[in-house]
Design a protein around this motif. Structure first.
Motif, PDB file in Angstrom:
ATOM      1  N   THR A  73       0.973  -1.239  -0.096  1.00  0.00           N
ATOM      2  CA  THR A  73      -0.079  -0.004   0.079  1.00  0.00           C
ATOM      3  C   THR A  73       0.905   1.267   0.176  1.00  0.00           C
ATOM      4  O   THR A  73       1.842   1.357   0.986  1.00  0.00           O
ATOM      5  N   PHE A  74       0.648   2.212  -1.176  1.00  0.00           N
ATOM      6  CA  PHE A  74       1.398   3.305  -0.968  1.00  0.00           C
ATOM      7  C   PHE A  74       0.734   4.457  -0.826  1.00  0.00           C
ATOM      8  O   PHE A  74      -0.752   4.357  -1.303  1.00  0.00           O
ATOM      9  N   ILE A  75       1.039   5.546  -0.590  1.00  0.00           N
ATOM     10  CA  ILE A  75       0.187   6.849  -0.340  1.00  0.00           C
ATOM     11  C   ILE A  75       0.741   7.626  -1.307  1.00  0.00           C
ATOM     12  O   ILE A  75       1.846   8.170  -1.409  1.00  0.00           O
ATOM     13  N   ASP A  76      -0.307   8.339  -2.096  1.00  0.00           N
ATOM     14  CA  ASP A  76       0.191   9.438  -2.950  1.00  0.00           C
ATOM     15  C   ASP A  76      -0.641  10.759  -2.554  1.00  0.00           C
ATOM     16  O   ASP A  76      -1.879  10.966  -1.839  1.00  0.00           O
ATOM     17  N   ALA A  77       0.096  11.886  -2.667  1.00  0.00           N
ATOM     18  CA  ALA A  77      -0.525  13.307  -2.473  1.00  0.00           C
ATOM     19  C   ALA A  77      -0.879  13.895  -3.610  1.00  0.00           C
ATOM     20  O   ALA A  77      -0.266  14.145  -4.692  1.00  0.00           O
ATOM     21  N   TYR A  78      -2.149  14.559  -3.235  1.00  0.00           N
ATOM     22  CA  TYR A  78      -2.828  15.280  -4.427  1.00  0.00           C
ATOM     23  C   TYR A  78      -3.443  16.689  -3.778  1.00  0.00           C
ATOM     24  O   TYR A  78      -3.797  16.761  -2.474  1.00  0.00           O
ATOM     25  N   ILE A  79      -3.773  17.643  -5.020  1.00  0.00           N
ATOM     26  CA  ILE A  79      -4.555  18.760  -4.371  1.00  0.00           C
ATOM     27  C   ILE A  79      -5.548  18.803  -5.269  1.00  0.00           C
ATOM     28  O   ILE A  79      -5.594  18.402  -6.458  1.00  0.00           O
TER      29      ILE A  79
END
Length: 554
Positions: A73-79
């Motif tokens: 499980t990986f975490i992506d950052a977005y806006i």
């Protein structure tokens, strides 16, 4: 007047209370079922999704299996740029860029886009996540993605999963239908506390256990790196396998790549599996194939003699020995010990072109080996089918023919195991074809004795391991100009240097082929043979194979 006002206010409040009571009665009683259904519809979710991919593991004699390809499980950052006001952008960009260690200008460009979803950084490390979680207007999402914990180790064996979730190269592509999860429906509820899946019809893909041994693979790749540092090789391959079964214990290539960052690779040729996807002229490592064919057909015996003059003429063309040396009267065994080209021409002549071609086909040099890896190739070797004497003469000592490293591995397995062809394989628990006999055990035994002599008394002496009989052969083959991209006939001074052998010679437990492309060494005796010896010694110790003899008795 005041009483009238109070009376009117009372009527207003009473009417309002009555209206509210009626509305509540309507919602809860008369229309309760409808509103309940709407609420559940907002809380329920249905996802058509794919089950998790099966994982891939190495064998490991020293403990539990070692993971090669897993899901993480990986975490992506977005806006959401539409939610960010223009006056907020600059300060927020500074904060985000310093925390995520990305360019401020990159963040600002993303903020200017007219969209509700812009990814700023994927696969955020845990140590960064703790810092950035509190940043306003920065959002996060979880993704289950393929991860390769061994990084570059066995990269050509495993391949990688591409952006569309489909396997590319190696095991990932060959066994796509096995490891790929089955599509299904996820049903669940969402509330302020999170998401709860109440039904999941997806199916996880099957795990795969490789025949590759983690420690032997690791050591093989270290030796290739050592060959690069010492001999400046352009490419190289090592295959280790069980010649009795076809089981591949190590398959290493140089250079390698990191499948976690495959998209950053500039030269896609690095994805090519040299061991199964690159042709080469085998040179002298092919000589035992010609010799054993002649032994099996009883065209020669190992004590038969031949008078070598250092060259042989074939319809106006001349074949020379290495360094144009003349050896005089030699036995068939001497021909392999000293790697005499003209001697092999004589052996092929005694065998005859028709039988030579038959054995060439029996050894599988017109076909793929069938190894369970994506992208294997094979040569048509059309020049042999033309029937010219010079083509057969050159082929007798490994020149003018094209093979792959895995084809040579399979052919030599028949020499080692008593005469049976095997199908190389790299996974456990799968169906693999059974081999067929192509040589007599007598011919296999004779060629083994000759190859032991080639190591003990010939050019393969640097492959020796104290206490063990090693059967093997060196090969130094010139590379044609055309292969180097130069449009002219003939051969360059660049070489491919190889050593192939098995041990213990009279009860083989493993077979190794070492192939080095364009090493800065004069012959395979100085490059590939010592690497074979180092790897063989490691495996003999690792597998705890008892020695053949005590050095004190030698």
């Amino acid at each position: 007047m005041n009483n009238k006002r109070l009376y009117l206010l009372f009527i207003l409040v009473a009417s309002l209370a009555g209206l509210i009571s009626w509305r509540l009665f309507d919602i809860q009683v008369l229309s309760g079922g409808e509103w309940k259904a709407q609420a559940q519809g907002q809380q329920m979710f249905f996802n058509q999704t794919m089950g998790e991919r099966g994982e891939v593991y190495f064998q490991n004699r020293n403990g539990d299996p070692v993971p090669l390809a897993v899901n993480r499980t990986f975490i992506d950052a977005y806006i959401s740029p539409r939610d960010i006001k223009e006056k907020e952008r600059e300060d927020l960009a500074v904060q985000i860029s310093s925390s995520l260690n990305i360019s401020e200008s990159f963040v600002l460009e993303k903020m200017k886009k007219d969209s509700s979803y812009e990814v700023l950084k994927r696969r955020i490390p845990e140590e960064e996540l703790e810092v950035v979680q509190e940043i306003n207007k920065l959002h996060f999402e979880e993704n289950i993605l393929r991860y390769y914990p061994q990084e570059t180790l066995a990269s050509h064996v495993i391949g990688f999963v591409g952006g569309e979730g489909i396997g590319q190269y190696g095991i990932e592509q060959y066994y796509e239908n096995v490891v790929r999860g089955k599509e299904g429906l996820q049903k669940g509820r969402k509330n302020p506390s999170g998401f709860f899946i109440t039904r999941d019809t997806t199916e996880r893909g099957s795990n795969i256990m490789l025949t590759i041994d983690y420690n032997i693979q690791n050591f093989s790749e270290k030796l290739l790196q050592q060959a690069y540092e010492e001999f400046n090789i352009s490419e190289g391959s090592v295959i280790v396998g069980n010649p009795n079964t076809g089981e591949i214990i190590a398959l290493a290539n140089f250079p390698s790549f990191n499948p976690n960052s495959y998209s950053e690779v500039a030269d896609f040729s690095v994805f090519k599996n040299q061991a199964i996807q690159t042709f080469f002229e085998p040179g002298s490592v092919f000589k035992p194939i010609t010799m054993v064919a002649a032994l099996d057909a009883m065209a020669v015996d190992y004590e038969d003699t031949y008078l070598d003059e250092g060259f042989v003429q074939i319809h106006g063309k001349t074949v020379h020995n290495y360094n144009q040396r003349a050896w005089g009267e030699v036995t068939m065994s001497n021909i392999l010990e000293n790697s005499i080209n003209t001697g092999m021409v004589e052996v092929e002549k005694r065998l005859g072109h028709t039988l030579f071609l038959d054995y060439f086909e029996k050894f599988g040099f017109f076909e793929k080996t069938g190894i369970d890896l994506h992208g294997e190739i094979c040569s048509e070797n059309k020049n042999l089918l033309e029937g010219y004497d010079i083509n057969f003469a050159n082929a007798s000592f490994g020149q003018g023919i094209q093979v792959t490293t895995i084809q040579i591995f399979r052919a030599f397995s028949a020499l080692a195991n008593g005469g049976t062809m095997v199908t190389p394989y790299i996974t456990r628990g799968m169906s693999h074809p059974q081999g067929e006999r192509i040589l007599s055990t007598k011919a296999s035994s004779k060629i083994t004795s000759m190859l032991v002599s080639a190591v003990d008394n010939g050019s393969g002496w640097r492959a020796k391991v104290p206490g063990y009989y090693i059967a093997g052969k060196t090969g130094t083959a010139q590379i044609p100009w055309s292969v180097l991209g130069i449009p002219q006939s003939g051969y360059s001074d660049e070489t491919i240097q190889a050593f192939i052998g098995y041990a213990p010679a009279y009860n083989p437990q493993f077979l190794i082929i070492v192939r080095l492309d364009q090493p800065q060494a004069k012959t395979a005796e100085l490059s590939a043979a010592p690497i074979f010896g180092e790897l063989a010694k490691y495996i003999l110790n690792y597998m705890q194979i008892p020695p053949d003899y005590s050095e004190k008795n030698e």
